[in-house]
Design a protein around this motif. Structure first.
Motif, short mmCIF file in Angstrom:
data_model
loop_
_atom_site.label_atom_id
_atom_site.label_comp_id
_atom_site.label_asym_id
_atom_site.label_seq_id
_atom_site.Cartn_x
_atom_site.Cartn_y
_atom_site.Cartn_z
N THR A 182 -11.01 0.22 -6.37
CA THR A 182 -10.69 -0.48 -5.57
C THR A 182 -10.69 -1.95 -7.07
O THR A 182 -10.01 -2.89 -7.11
CB THR A 182 -12.76 -1.69 -4.60
OG1 THR A 182 -12.87 -0.31 -3.78
CG2 THR A 182 -12.25 -2.54 -4.28
N LEU A 183 -11.74 -2.33 -7.94
CA LEU A 183 -11.25 -3.25 -8.85
C LEU A 183 -10.61 -2.76 -9.64
O LEU A 183 -9.62 -3.68 -10.05
CB LEU A 183 -12.65 -2.43 -9.80
CG LEU A 183 -13.63 -3.15 -8.91
CD1 LEU A 183 -15.12 -2.83 -9.88
CD2 LEU A 183 -14.25 -4.22 -8.61
N GLY A 184 -10.21 -1.63 -9.30
CA GLY A 184 -8.46 -1.34 -10.71
C GLY A 184 -7.63 -2.13 -10.18
O GLY A 184 -7.12 -2.32 -10.37
N ILE A 185 -6.99 -1.45 -8.98
CA ILE A 185 -5.91 -2.36 -7.64
C ILE A 185 -5.86 -3.82 -7.52
O ILE A 185 -5.17 -4.58 -8.13
CB ILE A 185 -5.67 -1.46 -6.72
CG1 ILE A 185 -5.26 0.11 -6.80
CG2 ILE A 185 -4.70 -1.95 -5.64
CD1 ILE A 185 -5.49 1.02 -6.00
N ALA A 216 -8.15 -12.50 -0.65
CA ALA A 216 -9.76 -10.59 -0.33
C ALA A 216 -8.45 -9.89 0.67
O ALA A 216 -8.85 -8.79 1.21
CB ALA A 216 -9.62 -11.99 1.05
N ASP A 217 -7.32 -10.72 0.80
CA ASP A 217 -6.75 -9.21 1.84
C ASP A 217 -6.15 -8.22 1.11
O ASP A 217 -6.49 -7.11 1.14
CB ASP A 217 -4.80 -9.79 2.32
CG ASP A 217 -5.46 -10.98 3.11
OD1 ASP A 217 -6.28 -10.90 4.26
OD2 ASP A 217 -5.01 -11.86 2.96
N LEU A 243 0.82 -0.86 0.42
CA LEU A 243 -0.21 0.19 0.04
C LEU A 243 0.57 1.64 -0.09
O LEU A 243 0.64 2.09 -0.66
CB LEU A 243 -0.98 -0.19 1.77
CG LEU A 243 -1.77 1.23 1.27
CD1 LEU A 243 -2.79 1.28 0.41
CD2 LEU A 243 -2.46 1.15 2.48
N LEU A 244 1.91 1.28 0.90
CA LEU A 244 2.98 2.64 0.72
C LEU A 244 2.98 3.04 -0.24
O LEU A 244 3.54 3.58 -1.04
CB LEU A 244 3.63 2.08 2.05
CG LEU A 244 5.11 3.40 2.08
CD1 LEU A 244 4.49 4.17 2.49
CD2 LEU A 244 6.44 3.14 2.94
N VAL A 290 -6.47 -4.06 1.13
CA VAL A 290 -6.62 -3.32 1.24
C VAL A 290 -6.16 -2.24 -0.38
O VAL A 290 -6.48 -0.79 -0.39
CB VAL A 290 -4.61 -3.34 0.90
CG1 VAL A 290 -4.14 -2.62 0.31
CG2 VAL A 290 -4.37 -3.56 1.95
N ALA A 291 -7.09 -2.76 -1.15
CA ALA A 291 -7.70 -2.28 -2.65
C ALA A 291 -8.97 -1.19 -2.52
O ALA A 291 -8.64 0.16 -2.58
CB ALA A 291 -8.18 -3.07 -3.94
#
Length: 476
Positions: free
Chosen positions: A320-323, A345-346, A172-173, A350-351
């Protein structure tokens, strides 16, 4: 015969130096995220309480600065163009460090967050475009939902996802840093109406001087800070957003260590500047950008106007869908595979968290609808609404996943040999196994001693009981 190549694990365990860096960054950004939230709430109260709202407008639009240099700007303008340059300077240093000294120096490892970031920007833009086209709205704000707010997202992750694997937090960072870089490129390319080539040439010349001084090893803040201010001022007057100067200078710093160095210059400067960025620059920007009038009617309009609905859907659905989709496609069509420690699911959780778009989204919203104060405020309200929805959804998902990973987090932190290095990073070190052998031998010796003591105690008790029985065998 060559050995078969093993598939690379996407989001596998970080190296120890990288994990330490991520932990330090999370601590600073968590504090910054709390301050950012406090500043945003303060701005909303200040701008909506009838007795205070006029003073908010007065302070935000108060001008200061040298008119002769083209820098007589409002307080809100100084916060957006000046203080955010510090934020993007840190982002530039972070990206440079990741690419030359971090785990992302391997192009295969770098591909995952880069692809995820690009998909996480393209999908929200597409969602916004489809929504506004269907509703007959303006396409000017297509870039608003493309950005992820580092401070807010990492603060939520640090508070809620305390037991998530460090690799997921590093993902994520890094994704957010790459996202910020591309967001700045979008600002530079799509939101530059006119160019002052003389000022731009001066800014470029200043950047060249900055680079040469770094190459020569010149030290001293009294050299670089005045030069940075000159470059920033020229970049602002060139017509290109002034935050570009911050990114450019951040990318120029040397971030690899030479022999005898505990820290590279980039790491040292980032360590000094990051608290100022996360603790002051970004919260002040939020204070003078998040102050929009909020009412029941205004919130209802967020879901009825095509532009604002496009921003909300772009942040919540598009991000969400893009990442998630970009990460899945990378794992599906390359040699990378998801680490056994993680589940998809993780990545989805994060997305969802990356849908928190605040700092840069507010900035792009101001640029996209410049001159239309009503639409600017509506888009700001949409950014706040979309970010709040993404926060709530991500919090629920992360809490569910976090419970599963407590045991894994304990495994990552275990240091049985008390060497100061977690055991998972010492499995290939013979000295570690010798230390563990000594520890187990001492424990075995202690257990043998306890076994003898307990056996002696039991035998002694049996003897006492036996004697007592013999005493009672005689005639009464």
């Amino acid at each position: 015969m060559t050995a078969p190549r093993t598939p690379r694990k996407a989001l596998g365990r970080l190296s120890l130096p990288e994990r330490t860096f991520v932990a330090d960054a999370l601590r600073t950004e968590t504090v910054g995220g709390v301050l950012l939230l406090f500043a945003a709430v303060t701005a909303l109260i200040w701008a909506n309480v009838p007795a205070l709202r006029d003073s908010y407008a007065s302070v935000s639009h108060f001008h200061l600065g040298p008119e002769a240099l083209g820098l007589n700007l409002s307080v809100a303008h100084w916060a957006a163009d000046g203080l955010l340059a510090v934020f993007f300077f840190v982002a530039g240093v972070e990206l440079k460090r990741e690419l030359v000294a971090g785990d992302l120096r391997d192009p295969k490892a770098a591909a995952l967050p880069v692809v995820a970031a690009l998909c996480g920007m393209a999908a929200p833009a597409l969602v916004y475009t489809l929504t506004t086209t269907a509703g007959g709205g303006s396409l000017a704000g297509w870039a608003v939902p493309t950005a992820t707010d580092i401070a807010f997202a990492l603060a939520v992750l640090a508070v809620i996802g305390t037991s998530l694997p460090s690799a997921l937090r590093a993902f994520l960072l890094t994704l957010a840093v790459v996202d910020d870089l591309f967001a700045i490129l979008i600002i530079a390319v799509f939101f530059t109406d006119h160019l002052n080539f003389a000022a731009l040439g001066g800014a470029v010349a200043g950047l060249v001087v900055f680079w040469l001084l770094l190459r020569k090893g010149v030290r001293g803040w009294y050299v670089y800070v005045p030069l940075a201010l000159v470059v920033w001022g020229l970049m602002y007057n060139s017509g290109i957003h002034a935050t570009i100067a911050g990114v450019a200078m951040g990318l120029m710093l040397r971030c690899h260590r030479r022999e005898g160095e505990e820290q590279s210059p980039g790491e040292h400067i980032e360590h000094l500047v990051r608290p100022f960025s996360a603790g002051l620059a970004v919260p002040l920007f939020a204070l003078f950008s998040a102050g929009v009038a909020v009412s029941g009617g205004a919130l209802a309009d967020v879901f009825t106007q095509p532009e604002t609905l496009g921003v909300v859907l772009g942040l919540v659905v598009g991000k969400t869908l893009g990442i998630f989709g970009g990460t899945w496609l990378t794992a599906r069509f390359t040699r990378a595979s998801l680490s056994e420690d993680l589940a998809w699911a993780d990545v989805f959780a994060v997305a969802t968290l990356a849908g928190i778009g605040f700092t840069v989204s507010l900035l792009i919203g101001e640029l996209a609808f410049e001159g239309d104060a009503s639409m600017t405020d509506s888009v700001k309200a949409a950014v706040l609404t979309g970010s709040l929805i993404a926060t709530v959804l991500a919090t629920v998902l992360l809490k569910v996943r976090n419970a599963k990973y407590r045991k894994l987090a304990e495994e990552e932190e275990r240091d049985e040999d008390l060497s100061g290095v977690p055991d998972v990073y010492e499995q290939d070190d013979p000295a570690y196994h010798l230390r563990m052998a000594e520890i187990h031998e001492r424990k075995a010796a202690e257990h043998r001693r306890l076994a003898r003591e307990k056996a002696d105690e039991r035998d002694g008790l049996a003897e006492v009981v036996g004697r007592a029985g013999e005493d009672h065998d005689g005639p009464a």
